[in-house]
Design a protein around this motif. Structure first.
Motif, PDB file in Angstrom:
ATOM      1  N   VAL A 221     -98.147 -48.608  32.264  1.00 47.42           N
ATOM      2  CA  VAL A 221     -97.333 -47.865  33.223  1.00 47.42           C
ATOM      3  C   VAL A 221     -95.995 -48.605  33.343  1.00 47.42           C
ATOM      4  O   VAL A 221     -95.976 -49.831  33.461  1.00 47.42           O
ATOM      5  CB  VAL A 221     -98.002 -47.778  34.621  1.00 47.42           C
ATOM      6  N   TRP A 222     -94.888 -47.868  33.354  1.00 48.87           N
ATOM      7  CA  TRP A 222     -93.591 -48.516  33.504  1.00 48.87           C
ATOM      8  C   TRP A 222     -92.613 -47.606  34.247  1.00 48.87           C
ATOM      9  O   TRP A 222     -92.834 -46.401  34.388  1.00 48.87           O
ATOM     10  CB  TRP A 222     -93.008 -48.931  32.149  1.00 48.87           C
ATOM     11  N   ILE A 223     -91.508 -48.224  34.748  1.00 48.99           N
ATOM     12  CA  ILE A 223     -90.486 -47.516  35.514  1.00 48.99           C
ATOM     13  C   ILE A 223     -89.184 -47.556  34.728  1.00 48.99           C
ATOM     14  O   ILE A 223     -88.691 -48.624  34.361  1.00 48.99           O
ATOM     15  CB  ILE A 223     -90.250 -48.160  36.898  1.00 48.99           C
ATOM     16  N   GLU A 224     -88.620 -46.406  34.452  1.00 48.65           N
ATOM     17  CA  GLU A 224     -87.338 -46.349  33.762  1.00 48.65           C
ATOM     18  C   GLU A 224     -86.188 -46.462  34.775  1.00 48.65           C
ATOM     19  O   GLU A 224     -86.393 -46.406  35.987  1.00 48.65           O
ATOM     20  CB  GLU A 224     -87.229 -45.046  32.960  1.00 48.65           C
ATOM     21  N   ASP A 225     -84.965 -46.610  34.278  1.00 42.22           N
ATOM     22  CA  ASP A 225     -83.799 -46.723  35.159  1.00 42.22           C
ATOM     23  C   ASP A 225     -83.599 -45.448  35.971  1.00 42.22           C
ATOM     24  O   ASP A 225     -83.872 -44.342  35.484  1.00 42.22           O
ATOM     25  CB  ASP A 225     -82.532 -46.987  34.327  1.00 42.22           C
ATOM     26  N   GLY A 226     -83.112 -45.615  37.194  1.00 41.40           N
ATOM     27  CA  GLY A 226     -82.780 -44.454  38.025  1.00 41.40           C
ATOM     28  C   GLY A 226     -83.638 -44.295  39.254  1.00 41.40           C
ATOM     29  O   GLY A 226     -83.512 -43.307  39.977  1.00 41.40           O
ATOM     30  N   CYS A 227     -84.498 -45.276  39.542  1.00 39.77           N
ATOM     31  CA  CYS A 227     -85.359 -45.185  40.725  1.00 39.77           C
ATOM     32  C   CYS A 227     -84.513 -45.115  41.995  1.00 39.77           C
ATOM     33  O   CYS A 227     -83.542 -45.858  42.165  1.00 39.77           O
ATOM     34  CB  CYS A 227     -86.284 -46.395  40.787  1.00 39.77           C
ATOM     35  N   ILE A 228     -84.855 -44.212  42.935  1.00 38.66           N
ATOM     36  CA  ILE A 228     -84.123 -44.067  44.197  1.00 38.66           C
ATOM     37  C   ILE A 228     -84.924 -44.623  45.370  1.00 38.66           C
ATOM     38  O   ILE A 228     -84.633 -44.315  46.519  1.00 38.66           O
ATOM     39  CB  ILE A 228     -83.747 -42.597  44.456  1.00 38.66           C
ATOM     40  N   VAL A 229     -85.936 -45.421  45.079  1.00 38.31           N
ATOM     41  CA  VAL A 229     -86.795 -46.081  46.086  1.00 38.31           C
ATOM     42  C   VAL A 229     -87.195 -45.135  47.216  1.00 38.31           C
ATOM     43  O   VAL A 229     -86.987 -45.405  48.390  1.00 38.31           O
ATOM     44  CB  VAL A 229     -86.108 -47.349  46.641  1.00 38.31           C
ATOM     45  N   CYS A 230     -87.784 -44.027  46.843  1.00 33.74           N
ATOM     46  CA  CYS A 230     -88.189 -43.034  47.844  1.00 33.74           C
ATOM     47  C   CYS A 230     -89.570 -43.332  48.428  1.00 33.74           C
ATOM     48  O   CYS A 230     -89.988 -42.685  49.385  1.00 33.74           O
ATOM     49  CB  CYS A 230     -88.180 -41.635  47.234  1.00 33.74           C
ATOM     50  N   ASP A 231     -90.325 -44.248  47.836  1.00 33.95           N
ATOM     51  CA  ASP A 231     -91.639 -44.683  48.329  1.00 33.95           C
ATOM     52  C   ASP A 231     -92.779 -43.702  48.054  1.00 33.95           C
ATOM     53  O   ASP A 231     -93.914 -43.931  48.474  1.00 33.95           O
ATOM     54  CB  ASP A 231     -91.599 -44.966  49.839  1.00 33.95           C
ATOM     55  N   ALA A 232     -92.499 -42.605  47.340  1.00 34.80           N
ATOM     56  CA  ALA A 232     -93.556 -41.613  47.099  1.00 34.80           C
ATOM     57  C   ALA A 232     -94.686 -42.192  46.250  1.00 34.80           C
ATOM     58  O   ALA A 232     -95.874 -41.999  46.543  1.00 34.80           O
ATOM     59  CB  ALA A 232     -92.972 -40.374  46.424  1.00 34.80           C
ATOM     60  N   CYS A 233     -94.337 -42.940  45.221  1.00 32.50           N
ATOM     61  CA  CYS A 233     -95.352 -43.479  44.330  1.00 32.50           C
ATOM     62  C   CYS A 233     -96.226 -44.511  45.034  1.00 32.50           C
ATOM     63  O   CYS A 233     -97.456 -44.528  44.862  1.00 32.50           O
ATOM     64  CB  CYS A 233     -94.708 -44.071  43.084  1.00 32.50           C
ATOM     65  N   GLU A 234     -95.603 -45.386  45.833  1.00 34.57           N
ATOM     66  CA  GLU A 234     -96.368 -46.412  46.528  1.00 34.57           C
ATOM     67  C   GLU A 234     -97.304 -45.795  47.561  1.00 34.57           C
ATOM     68  O   GLU A 234     -98.397 -46.294  47.802  1.00 34.57           O
ATOM     69  CB  GLU A 234     -95.422 -47.406  47.200  1.00 34.57           C
ATOM     70  N   ALA A 235     -96.859 -44.693  48.176  1.00 35.80           N
ATOM     71  CA  ALA A 235     -97.716 -44.029  49.150  1.00 35.80           C
ATOM     72  C   ALA A 235     -98.953 -43.417  48.479  1.00 35.80           C
ATOM     73  O   ALA A 235    -100.026 -43.343  49.078  1.00 35.80           O
ATOM     74  CB  ALA A 235     -96.929 -42.937  49.875  1.00 35.80           C
ATOM     75  N   ILE A 236     -98.819 -42.998  47.221  1.00 35.86           N
ATOM     76  CA  ILE A 236     -99.935 -42.375  46.502  1.00 35.86           C
ATOM     77  C   ILE A 236    -100.858 -43.426  45.903  1.00 35.86           C
ATOM     78  O   ILE A 236    -102.088 -43.335  45.999  1.00 35.86           O
ATOM     79  CB  ILE A 236     -99.392 -41.441  45.401  1.00 35.86           C
ATOM     80  N   PHE A 237    -100.296 -44.471  45.290  1.00 29.36           N
ATOM     81  CA  PHE A 237    -101.113 -45.464  44.603  1.00 29.36           C
ATOM     82  C   PHE A 237    -100.516 -46.855  44.847  1.00 29.36           C
ATOM     83  O   PHE A 237     -99.918 -47.466  43.962  1.00 29.36           O
ATOM     84  CB  PHE A 237    -101.133 -45.152  43.110  1.00 29.36           C
ATOM     85  N   PRO A 238    -100.682 -47.417  46.062  1.00 28.50           N
ATOM     86  CA  PRO A 238    -100.061 -48.705  46.392  1.00 28.50           C
ATOM     87  C   PRO A 238    -100.627 -49.878  45.598  1.00 28.50           C
ATOM     88  O   PRO A 238    -100.002 -50.929  45.524  1.00 28.50           O
ATOM     89  CB  PRO A 238    -100.343 -48.850  47.893  1.00 28.50           C
ATOM     90  N   GLU A 239    -101.813 -49.727  45.015  1.00 26.60           N
ATOM     91  CA  GLU A 239    -102.383 -50.810  44.218  1.00 26.60           C
ATOM     92  C   GLU A 239    -101.616 -51.017  42.914  1.00 26.60           C
ATOM     93  O   GLU A 239    -101.665 -52.086  42.308  1.00 26.60           O
ATOM     94  CB  GLU A 239    -103.851 -50.541  43.903  1.00 26.60           C
ATOM     95  N   VAL A 240    -100.866 -49.992  42.480  1.00 30.22           N
ATOM     96  CA  VAL A 240    -100.145 -50.055  41.215  1.00 30.22           C
ATOM     97  C   VAL A 240     -98.642 -50.180  41.437  1.00 30.22           C
ATOM     98  O   VAL A 240     -97.965 -50.979  40.799  1.00 30.22           O
ATOM     99  CB  VAL A 240    -100.451 -48.821  40.343  1.00 30.22           C
ATOM    100  N   PHE A 241     -98.099 -49.420  42.397  1.00 31.53           N
ATOM    101  CA  PHE A 241     -96.657 -49.337  42.574  1.00 31.53           C
ATOM    102  C   PHE A 241     -96.208 -50.118  43.816  1.00 31.53           C
ATOM    103  O   PHE A 241     -96.833 -50.019  44.874  1.00 31.53           O
ATOM    104  CB  PHE A 241     -96.205 -47.879  42.700  1.00 31.53           C
ATOM    105  N   GLU A 242     -95.114 -50.870  43.670  1.00 27.45           N
ATOM    106  CA  GLU A 242     -94.523 -51.594  44.782  1.00 27.45           C
ATOM    107  C   GLU A 242     -93.021 -51.284  44.817  1.00 27.45           C
ATOM    108  O   GLU A 242     -92.288 -51.575  43.873  1.00 27.45           O
ATOM    109  CB  GLU A 242     -94.714 -53.103  44.643  1.00 27.45           C
TER     110      GLU A 242
END
Length: 279
Positions: A221-242
């Motif tokens: 799993v990886w994050i490409e450029d352009g993240c807007i830190v909206c927190d949606a991913c961390e809210a869904i799967f906090p064990e993976v996304f910070e």
């Protein structure tokens, strides 16, 4: 008809009275300022010996804002020698009541020791070179000498006693951000079809008519450029996304066995920067 003329007369008298009142108040204000609030120059004790000249200058800086930075001393001695002396010195700019002690060198000694100075006139001019403002103070020669020799207050002392100690204003800038606040931490699970915990409720008779999706593992799993830190991913799967202050990272040692949640987080990303590969 008579009533109309009477009303007009009363209105006219009231208007004239108002104008006269304003004029009188203005004259009184100007008179009081002339008598009690005029700029004042005082001769102080110099620390520079016979070549030094110290003075203080007070004026209403709120009524007449100016930056004073020059002084001129002129001797008018028509019956003595020399007949004229003209001295000018600049100093660091002052915007409110101040005192300065300046060294005029041998020129001041010549002025003070001029033949016939007792019957001469001495003019001191405090100037603002930028605003073109100047205040003139005339002294009889003997009076000027007496004030100079009898002065007891040093410029440094005057500045300490007349310092303006205005409290510094404190401005607090409100924190503004286009980034949404982080979602509160919760132990509640999302009741959606991709969550294996509720998969049975959405299968067959569960209402959707679709069979529950089979979970899968991902290899990366990886994050490409352009993240807007909206927190949606961390809210869904906090064990993976910070989500950090400026981007999102994959937690070290993140579990990669729940591909459905990883996929859901990727689908929820508004800028589609979450990428993954199935194992």
């Amino acid at each position: 008809m008579n009533t109309t003329f009477i009303a007009m007369g009363i209105a006219l008298l009231a208007g004239v009275g108002l104008v006269v009142t304003i004029g009188v108040v203005s004259l009184l204000s100007g008179g009081l300022h002339f008598l009690f609030a005029r700029p004042k120059l005082s001769i102080l004790k110099t620390a520079n010996g016979e070549s030094g000249f110290a003075f203080s200058f007070k004026w209403n800086s709120s009524r007449e804002p100016a930056k004073f930075d020059n002084i001129r001393i002129r001797l008018f001695n028509p019956f003595g020698s020399p007949t004229q002396v003209d001295l000018t010195r600049s100093y660091d700019t002052a915007t409110s009541t101040f005192a300065r002690d300046l060294d005029f060198g041998e020129d001041l000694k010549n002025l003070m020791n001029a033949e016939g100075i007792a019957n001469a006139s001495v003019e001191v001019e405090v100037m603002s070179s930028k605003e073109g403002i100047a205040h003139h103070f005339m002294f009889k020669g003997q009076k000027f000498l007496d004030l100079y020799k009898s002065a007891t207050v040093l410029a440094e002392t005057f500045n300490e006693e007349n310092a303006l100690n205005y409290p510094k204003p404190v401005f607090t800038n409100p924190k503004r951000s286009f980034i949404a606040d982080a979602l509160p931490v919760s132990n509640k699970a999302l009741k959606i079809s991709s969550n294996p915990e509720f998969a049975g409720e959405f299968a067959g008779a569960g209402g959707s008519g679709e069979a529950a999706k089979e979970n899968f593992a991902v290899s990366k799993v990886w994050i490409e450029d352009g993240c807007i830190v909206c927190d949606a991913c961390e809210a869904i799967f906090p064990e993976v996304f910070e989500v950090t202050d400026d981007t999102c990272i994959i937690r070290p040692g993140a579990p990669l066995d729940n591909g459905l949640l990883v996929e859901e987080a990727a689908d929820a990303c508004p800028v589609e920067v979450i990428k993954f590969a199935k194992a």
